[in-house]
Design a protein around this motif. Structure first.
Motif, PDB file in Angstrom:
ATOM      1  N   ASP A 173     -52.075 -17.188  37.324  1.00  0.00           N
ATOM      2  CA  ASP A 173     -52.306 -16.323  38.478  1.00  0.00           C
ATOM      3  C   ASP A 173     -51.152 -16.397  39.474  1.00  0.00           C
ATOM      4  OD1 ASP A 173     -52.858 -18.875  39.363  1.00  0.00           O
ATOM      5  OD2 ASP A 173     -54.793 -18.393  40.234  1.00  0.00           O
ATOM      6  N   GLY A 174     -50.307 -17.417  39.373  1.00  0.00           N
ATOM      7  CA  GLY A 174     -49.125 -17.486  40.220  1.00  0.00           C
ATOM      8  C   GLY A 174     -48.167 -16.342  39.957  1.00  0.00           C
ATOM      9  N   VAL A 175     -48.171 -15.844  38.727  1.00  0.00           N
ATOM     10  CA  VAL A 175     -47.345 -14.680  38.387  1.00  0.00           C
ATOM     11  C   VAL A 175     -48.101 -13.389  38.681  1.00  0.00           C
ATOM     12  CG1 VAL A 175     -46.192 -13.443  36.502  1.00  0.00           C
ATOM     13  CG2 VAL A 175     -46.006 -15.933  36.648  1.00  0.00           C
ATOM     14  N   THR A 176     -49.342 -13.295  38.235  1.00  0.00           N
ATOM     15  CA  THR A 176     -50.076 -12.035  38.404  1.00  0.00           C
ATOM     16  C   THR A 176     -50.436 -11.746  39.853  1.00  0.00           C
ATOM     17  OG1 THR A 176     -52.196 -13.116  37.909  1.00  0.00           O
ATOM     18  CG2 THR A 176     -51.022 -12.079  36.071  1.00  0.00           C
ATOM     19  N   ASP A 177     -50.498 -12.782  40.694  1.00  0.00           N
ATOM     20  CA  ASP A 177     -50.746 -12.541  42.119  1.00  0.00           C
ATOM     21  C   ASP A 177     -49.534 -11.941  42.807  1.00  0.00           C
ATOM     22  OD1 ASP A 177     -53.310 -13.531  41.921  1.00  0.00           O
ATOM     23  OD2 ASP A 177     -52.856 -15.449  42.884  1.00  0.00           O
ATOM     24  N   ARG A 178     -48.344 -12.156  42.247  1.00  0.00           N
ATOM     25  CA  ARG A 178     -47.115 -11.737  42.913  1.00  0.00           C
ATOM     26  C   ARG A 178     -46.375 -10.596  42.213  1.00  0.00           C
ATOM     27  NH1 ARG A 178     -47.850 -17.109  43.346  1.00  0.00           N
ATOM     28  NH2 ARG A 178     -47.634 -18.067  45.380  1.00  0.00           N
ATOM     29  N   CYS A 179     -46.768 -10.305  40.986  1.00  0.00           N
ATOM     30  CA  CYS A 179     -46.048  -9.305  40.199  1.00  0.00           C
ATOM     31  C   CYS A 179     -47.022  -8.271  39.645  1.00  0.00           C
ATOM     32  CB  CYS A 179     -45.329  -9.972  39.033  1.00  0.00           C
ATOM     33  SG  CYS A 179     -44.264 -11.336  39.506  1.00  0.00           S
ATOM     34  N   SER A 180     -46.624  -7.031  39.667  1.00  0.00           N
ATOM     35  CA  SER A 180     -47.467  -5.977  39.114  1.00  0.00           C
ATOM     36  C   SER A 180     -47.406  -6.024  37.582  1.00  0.00           C
ATOM     37  CB  SER A 180     -46.991  -4.609  39.598  1.00  0.00           C
ATOM     38  OG  SER A 180     -45.770  -4.270  38.967  1.00  0.00           O
ATOM     39  N   PRO A 181     -48.422  -5.491  36.914  1.00  0.00           N
ATOM     40  CA  PRO A 181     -48.365  -5.418  35.450  1.00  0.00           C
ATOM     41  C   PRO A 181     -47.133  -4.664  34.952  1.00  0.00           C
ATOM     42  CG  PRO A 181     -50.585  -4.957  36.206  1.00  0.00           C
ATOM     43  CD  PRO A 181     -49.699  -5.020  37.434  1.00  0.00           C
ATOM     44  N   GLU A 182     -46.722  -3.649  35.690  1.00  0.00           N
ATOM     45  CA  GLU A 182     -45.530  -2.889  35.301  1.00  0.00           C
ATOM     46  C   GLU A 182     -44.271  -3.740  35.403  1.00  0.00           C
ATOM     47  OE1 GLU A 182     -48.844  -0.398  36.342  1.00  0.00           O
ATOM     48  OE2 GLU A 182     -47.803  -1.809  37.633  1.00  0.00           O
ATOM     49  N   ASP A 185     -41.813  -4.759  32.345  1.00  0.00           N
ATOM     50  CA  ASP A 185     -40.379  -4.471  32.400  1.00  0.00           C
ATOM     51  C   ASP A 185     -39.552  -5.712  32.095  1.00  0.00           C
ATOM     52  OD1 ASP A 185     -40.853  -1.826  33.013  1.00  0.00           O
ATOM     53  OD2 ASP A 185     -40.464  -2.067  35.164  1.00  0.00           O
ATOM     54  N   ILE A 186     -39.928  -6.839  32.692  1.00  0.00           N
ATOM     55  CA  ILE A 186     -39.175  -8.085  32.475  1.00  0.00           C
ATOM     56  C   ILE A 186     -39.265  -8.514  31.021  1.00  0.00           C
ATOM     57  CG2 ILE A 186     -39.140 -10.575  32.973  1.00  0.00           C
ATOM     58  CD1 ILE A 186     -38.014  -9.095  35.285  1.00  0.00           C
ATOM     59  N   VAL A 187     -40.462  -8.525  30.488  1.00  0.00           N
ATOM     60  CA  VAL A 187     -40.676  -9.031  29.129  1.00  0.00           C
ATOM     61  C   VAL A 187     -40.078  -8.103  28.084  1.00  0.00           C
ATOM     62  CG1 VAL A 187     -42.448  -9.612  27.432  1.00  0.00           C
ATOM     63  CG2 VAL A 187     -42.702 -10.368  29.780  1.00  0.00           C
ATOM     64  N   SER A 188     -40.241  -6.803  28.248  1.00  0.00           N
ATOM     65  CA  SER A 188     -39.730  -5.877  27.239  1.00  0.00           C
ATOM     66  C   SER A 188     -38.211  -5.754  27.270  1.00  0.00           C
ATOM     67  CB  SER A 188     -40.371  -4.500  27.406  1.00  0.00           C
ATOM     68  OG  SER A 188     -40.005  -3.929  28.640  1.00  0.00           O
ATOM     69  N   GLY A 189     -37.584  -6.162  28.364  1.00  0.00           N
ATOM     70  CA  GLY A 189     -36.132  -6.069  28.478  1.00  0.00           C
ATOM     71  C   GLY A 189     -35.389  -7.277  27.952  1.00  0.00           C
ATOM     72  N   ALA A 204     -37.155 -14.194  29.040  1.00  0.00           N
ATOM     73  CA  ALA A 204     -38.262 -13.447  29.638  1.00  0.00           C
ATOM     74  C   ALA A 204     -39.058 -14.349  30.574  1.00  0.00           C
ATOM     75  CB  ALA A 204     -39.165 -12.876  28.543  1.00  0.00           C
ATOM     76  N   ALA A 205     -39.316 -15.577  30.151  1.00  0.00           N
ATOM     77  CA  ALA A 205     -40.064 -16.520  30.989  1.00  0.00           C
ATOM     78  C   ALA A 205     -39.320 -16.805  32.287  1.00  0.00           C
ATOM     79  CB  ALA A 205     -40.321 -17.816  30.224  1.00  0.00           C
ATOM     80  N   MET A 206     -38.031 -17.037  32.207  1.00  0.00           N
ATOM     81  CA  MET A 206     -37.252 -17.303  33.412  1.00  0.00           C
ATOM     82  C   MET A 206     -37.211 -16.073  34.320  1.00  0.00           C
ATOM     83  SD  MET A 206     -36.612 -20.399  33.477  1.00  0.00           S
ATOM     84  CE  MET A 206     -35.628 -20.336  34.958  1.00  0.00           C
ATOM     85  N   GLY A 207     -37.163 -14.888  33.732  1.00  0.00           N
ATOM     86  CA  GLY A 207     -37.201 -13.664  34.530  1.00  0.00           C
ATOM     87  C   GLY A 207     -38.508 -13.538  35.294  1.00  0.00           C
ATOM     88  N   LEU A 208     -39.621 -13.905  34.665  1.00  0.00           N
ATOM     89  CA  LEU A 208     -40.920 -13.858  35.331  1.00  0.00           C
ATOM     90  C   LEU A 208     -40.994 -14.893  36.457  1.00  0.00           C
ATOM     91  CD1 LEU A 208     -43.307 -13.371  32.297  1.00  0.00           C
ATOM     92  CD2 LEU A 208     -42.697 -11.679  34.042  1.00  0.00           C
ATOM     93  N   VAL A 209     -40.446 -16.074  36.221  1.00  0.00           N
ATOM     94  CA  VAL A 209     -40.436 -17.105  37.263  1.00  0.00           C
ATOM     95  C   VAL A 209     -39.618 -16.644  38.458  1.00  0.00           C
ATOM     96  CG1 VAL A 209     -39.633 -19.443  37.807  1.00  0.00           C
ATOM     97  CG2 VAL A 209     -40.871 -19.019  35.671  1.00  0.00           C
ATOM     98  N   ARG A 210     -38.441 -16.058  38.205  1.00  0.00           N
ATOM     99  CA  ARG A 210     -37.608 -15.554  39.303  1.00  0.00           C
ATOM    100  C   ARG A 210     -38.313 -14.441  40.074  1.00  0.00           C
ATOM    101  NH1 ARG A 210     -33.517 -16.534  35.554  1.00  0.00           N
ATOM    102  NH2 ARG A 210     -33.576 -14.415  34.767  1.00  0.00           N
ATOM    103  N   LEU A 211     -38.989 -13.570  39.359  1.00  0.00           N
ATOM    104  CA  LEU A 211     -39.683 -12.456  39.988  1.00  0.00           C
ATOM    105  C   LEU A 211     -40.838 -12.937  40.858  1.00  0.00           C
ATOM    106  CD1 LEU A 211     -39.918  -9.352  40.215  1.00  0.00           C
ATOM    107  CD2 LEU A 211     -41.462  -9.447  38.256  1.00  0.00           C
TER     108      LEU A 211
END
Length: 72
Positions: free
Chosen positions: A40-49, A53-57, A64-71
């Motif tokens: 929830d630390g990611v989903t509370d701060r980042c939209s599903p879109e 975008d981060i994961v598919s890129g 991808a994991a590091m991109g999500l952490v940065r976001l």
């Protein structure tokens, strides 16, 4: 990307009782599909879109994991 209508609902936990019941579900995935499990630390701060975008890129899961952490 699917969104859960029960976001934030605790349906199971461990630590307070004597046993643990694990829910197991099988999901059919196409060869090019994958699952992204985040806290929830990611989903509370980042939209599903944004998550999509981060994961598919990224070609590498670590990137991808590091991109999500940065976001987040």
């Amino acid at each position: 990307m699917q969104h859960c209508d029960e976001q934030g609902l605790i349906t199971s936990f461990f630590g307070a009782g004597t046993g643990l019941q694990v829910d197991i579900h099988k999901l059919p995935l196409a060869q090019c599909e994958f699952l992204v499990l985040v806290s929830d630390g990611v989903t509370d701060r980042c939209s599903p879109e944004d998550i999509a975008d981060i994961v598919s890129g990224q070609q590498e899961t670590g990137q991808a994991a590091m991109g999500l952490v940065r976001l987040a």
